[in-house]
Enzyme design. Structure first.
Site, PDB file in Angstrom:
ATOM      1  N   LYS A  69      -0.204  13.760 -52.506  1.00  0.00           N
ATOM      2  CA  LYS A  69      -0.955  14.461 -53.548  1.00  0.00           C
ATOM      3  C   LYS A  69      -0.780  15.976 -53.510  1.00  0.00           C
ATOM      4  O   LYS A  69      -1.499  16.707 -54.179  1.00  0.00           O
ATOM      5  CB  LYS A  69      -2.444  14.101 -53.419  1.00  0.00           C
ATOM      6  CG  LYS A  69      -2.714  12.617 -53.686  1.00  0.00           C
ATOM      7  CD  LYS A  69      -4.196  12.292 -53.602  1.00  0.00           C
ATOM      8  CE  LYS A  69      -4.440  10.816 -53.894  1.00  0.00           C
ATOM      9  NZ  LYS A  69      -5.875  10.443 -53.790  1.00  0.00           N
ATOM     10  N   PRO A 108       3.594   1.833 -36.625  1.00  0.00           N
ATOM     11  CA  PRO A 108       3.766   0.976 -37.801  1.00  0.00           C
ATOM     12  C   PRO A 108       2.527   0.771 -38.654  1.00  0.00           C
ATOM     13  O   PRO A 108       2.618   0.174 -39.722  1.00  0.00           O
ATOM     14  CB  PRO A 108       4.202  -0.354 -37.176  1.00  0.00           C
ATOM     15  CG  PRO A 108       3.567  -0.350 -35.832  1.00  0.00           C
ATOM     16  CD  PRO A 108       3.619   1.071 -35.369  1.00  0.00           C
ATOM     17  N   MET A 145      12.583  -0.386 -46.319  1.00  0.00           N
ATOM     18  CA  MET A 145      12.489   0.136 -47.689  1.00  0.00           C
ATOM     19  C   MET A 145      13.405  -0.623 -48.647  1.00  0.00           C
ATOM     20  O   MET A 145      14.010  -0.031 -49.547  1.00  0.00           O
ATOM     21  CB  MET A 145      12.819   1.634 -47.721  1.00  0.00           C
ATOM     22  CG  MET A 145      11.934   2.477 -46.822  1.00  0.00           C
ATOM     23  SD  MET A 145      12.370   4.228 -46.835  1.00  0.00           S
ATOM     24  CE  MET A 145      13.960   4.183 -46.012  1.00  0.00           C
ATOM     25  N   VAL A 180       0.849  -1.206   0.000  1.00  0.00           N
ATOM     26  CA  VAL A 180       0.000   0.000   0.000  1.00  0.00           C
ATOM     27  C   VAL A 180       0.875   1.243   0.000  1.00  0.00           C
ATOM     28  O   VAL A 180       0.676   2.185  -0.783  1.00  0.00           O
ATOM     29  CB  VAL A 180      -0.962   0.001   1.196  1.00  0.00           C
ATOM     30  CG1 VAL A 180      -1.732   1.321   1.269  1.00  0.00           C
ATOM     31  CG2 VAL A 180      -1.931  -1.169   1.104  1.00  0.00           C
ATOM     32  N   PRO A 239       8.871  -1.311  10.717  1.00  0.00           N
ATOM     33  CA  PRO A 239      10.095  -2.103  10.939  1.00  0.00           C
ATOM     34  C   PRO A 239      10.681  -2.656   9.643  1.00  0.00           C
ATOM     35  O   PRO A 239      11.869  -2.920   9.573  1.00  0.00           O
ATOM     36  CB  PRO A 239       9.629  -3.230  11.870  1.00  0.00           C
ATOM     37  CG  PRO A 239       8.151  -3.327  11.656  1.00  0.00           C
ATOM     38  CD  PRO A 239       7.687  -1.942  11.338  1.00  0.00           C
ATOM     39  N   GLU A 240       9.846  -2.826   8.616  1.00  0.00           N
ATOM     40  CA  GLU A 240      10.298  -3.366   7.345  1.00  0.00           C
ATOM     41  C   GLU A 240       9.677  -2.562   6.203  1.00  0.00           C
ATOM     42  O   GLU A 240       8.701  -1.837   6.394  1.00  0.00           O
ATOM     43  CB  GLU A 240       9.904  -4.847   7.206  1.00  0.00           C
ATOM     44  CG  GLU A 240      10.528  -5.751   8.257  1.00  0.00           C
ATOM     45  CD  GLU A 240      10.054  -7.186   8.123  1.00  0.00           C
ATOM     46  OE1 GLU A 240       8.999  -7.396   7.489  1.00  0.00           O
ATOM     47  OE2 GLU A 240      10.729  -8.090   8.641  1.00  0.00           O
ATOM     48  N   GLY A 292       4.414   7.766 -40.662  1.00  0.00           N
ATOM     49  CA  GLY A 292       4.477   6.381 -40.240  1.00  0.00           C
ATOM     50  C   GLY A 292       5.700   6.131 -39.370  1.00  0.00           C
ATOM     51  O   GLY A 292       6.720   6.818 -39.492  1.00  0.00           O
ATOM     52  N   GLY A 293       5.611   5.156 -38.478  1.00  0.00           N
ATOM     53  CA  GLY A 293       6.750   4.803 -37.631  1.00  0.00           C
ATOM     54  C   GLY A 293       7.165   5.945 -36.737  1.00  0.00           C
ATOM     55  O   GLY A 293       6.350   6.596 -36.096  1.00  0.00           O
ATOM     56  N   ASP A 294       8.471   6.208 -36.683  1.00  0.00           N
ATOM     57  CA  ASP A 294       9.020   7.322 -35.914  1.00  0.00           C
ATOM     58  C   ASP A 294       9.515   8.390 -36.892  1.00  0.00           C
ATOM     59  O   ASP A 294      10.121   8.050 -37.926  1.00  0.00           O
ATOM     60  CB  ASP A 294      10.181   6.841 -35.046  1.00  0.00           C
ATOM     61  CG  ASP A 294      10.775   7.954 -34.210  1.00  0.00           C
ATOM     62  OD1 ASP A 294      10.347   8.127 -33.061  1.00  0.00           O
ATOM     63  OD2 ASP A 294      11.675   8.676 -34.715  1.00  0.00           O
ATOM     64  N   ASP A 351       1.081  10.971 -44.236  1.00  0.00           N
ATOM     65  CA  ASP A 351       1.814  10.081 -45.132  1.00  0.00           C
ATOM     66  C   ASP A 351       0.971   8.851 -45.455  1.00  0.00           C
ATOM     67  O   ASP A 351       0.075   8.473 -44.697  1.00  0.00           O
ATOM     68  CB  ASP A 351       3.114   9.606 -44.467  1.00  0.00           C
ATOM     69  CG  ASP A 351       4.262  10.576 -44.707  1.00  0.00           C
ATOM     70  OD1 ASP A 351       4.097  11.493 -45.520  1.00  0.00           O
ATOM     71  OD2 ASP A 351       5.311  10.408 -44.061  1.00  0.00           O
TER      72      ASP A 351
END
Length: 411
Positions: free
Chosen positions: A222, A177, A337, A26, A46-47, A253-255, A200
């Protein structure tokens, strides 16, 4: 006597004494928030669990390594009573009542003078959920409500009327991804706040359908290029919309910084004086293999992984990859790629010492409903790509880790 609901309030505990009795699970859950609130925390126990002990070792709390003794709540503003001794808990609770110290009891909420709500935070807002009375209190129910509210605030699906956050500028968001559930919480929230989204082809397209009708969605593929190259046209579109005072999201896309030309866009915005926020995304280089059951590292098999671009062939003068060095590596090689160049890549790796029987996996449309995995070796991968009609986008994994799990086509 009528049962009254608890009165919700926020305690400002900076520099004020808080006493925690008991150093178990807790306390381990509650102490970080008390530390973050700036409280002067005295732990009496104590602990303690290793995590609580680490907080004491770091000087975040003061720890008296003994059981509770009457008088320990002296000078406290707030107390958390969570020992395993019911008698000590009751005695401490009575001390708190006598000295007007608000006390939470983990063993008997009905005898407590304060309850701990289920809390969560999102962008500077703290959500606290309490049941209306002690009767029938179910922490799982309050936690579920808290989670739903925090999730809604985080991903933008829950917005206070007339208080929609809107920050002019550009957010460069890595969408992950492809699976819309794999975008970050921050990325999803910024999408919900956008006026314009320039997306993208490889971004999580399903998320675009969730945007409000007033949001302008622009397909980056486009954008009319005119006298500009494709990337220059995208840069100009970002600058143009941001200068109109709009909140713009560049969804990639991706990073953004893993073969995503993200830095080119950041630099263009900086030159134009446009503020830019970069939100990292989950790179396909690790997430797509994982989705196909392939670990890019594995104990006793691979202690390293290298990610390279295969968009130009090894014999192309534009290539910046040291392919002979790649052939000498013992770990995992991930090629992005590179579907249409994999034949040349495999030939080069073999020519510089990579074993022809080295396992190869191609994961097409990874993390999406169209995902499929095709296995081969360096010696056979070129013909396999042709025979199986593997198309981009696909992540190529080369190395022994491919054999750690069978491909879906294998029994």
């Amino acid at each position: 006597m009528a049962e009254h609901p608890a009165y919700p309030v926020g305690l400002r505990l900076t520099g004020r004494r808080v006493v925690v009795l008991g150093g178990g699970q807790v306390a381990q859950r509650r102490l970080p928030a008390l530390i973050a609130a700036g409280a002067d925390i005295l732990l009496v126990s104590p602990e303690a669990t290793p995590s609580v002990e680490a907080m004491a070792d770091a000087g975040e709390i003061t720890w008296l390594r003994r059981p509770y003794a009457e008088g320990d709540l002296s000078g406290a503003w707030y107390a958390l009573i969570a020992t395993s001794d019911p008698v000590a808990n009751a005695t401490a609770s009575a001390e708190g009542e006598a000295h007007r110290v608000w006390c939470v009891r983990s063993d008997d909420a009905d005898q407590a003078t304060a309850w701990t709500p289920a809390t969560g935070t999102s962008e500077g807002v703290t959500v606290a959920v309490l049941t209306t009375s002690a009767r029938g209190r179910d922490p799982r129910h309050t936690a579920a409500i808290r989670d739903a509210v925090v999730a809604g605030l985080s991903d933008g699906t829950l917005v206070a009327p007339h208080h929609r956050t809107r920050t002019p500028g550009v957010a460069l968001v890595g969408g992950g991804p492809g699976d819309p559930d794999l975008i970050t919480v921050r990325g999803r929230r910024l999408l919900a706040e956008a006026d314009v989204v320039i997306a993208d082809r490889l971004g999580p397209r399903d998320l675009l359908a969730e945007l409000p009708p007033h949001v302008e969605v622009i397909d980056a593929a486009k954008i009319p290029y005119g006298r500009y190259m494709a990337q220059e046209a995208i840069n100009n579109a970002l600058v143009e919309h941001a200068k109109q005072g709009k909140s713009v999201v560049r969804l990639k896309g991706g990073d953004p910084f893993v073969f995503g030309r993200g830095m080119e866009e950041v630099q263009a915005l900086a030159e134009a004086g446009i503020p830019c926020t970069v939100v990292p995304g989950i790179s396909s280089s690790i997430s797509v293999p994982a989705a196909a059951g392939i670990p890019v590292t594995h104990r006793g098999v691979a202690h390293e992984f290298t990610v390279v671009s295969g968009h130009v062939a090894p014999d192309d003068a534009r290539s910046l990859v040291d392919w002979p060095a790649m052939a000498r590596l013992k770990g995992t090689l991930v090629v992005l790629m590179g579907v249409d160049k994999i034949g040349k890549i495999a030939e080069t790796l073999i020519a510089h010492g990579k074993a022809p029987e080295t396992p190869v996996a191609l994961v097409q449309e990874g993390t999406t409903a169209a995902q499929r995995r095709v296995d081969a070796t360096l010696a056979t991968v070129a013909e396999t790509v042709r025979a199986e009609a593997v198309k981009p986008p696909a992540v190529i994994v080369i190395g022994a880790v491919v054999d750690e799990t069978p491909s879906p086509e294998q029994p």
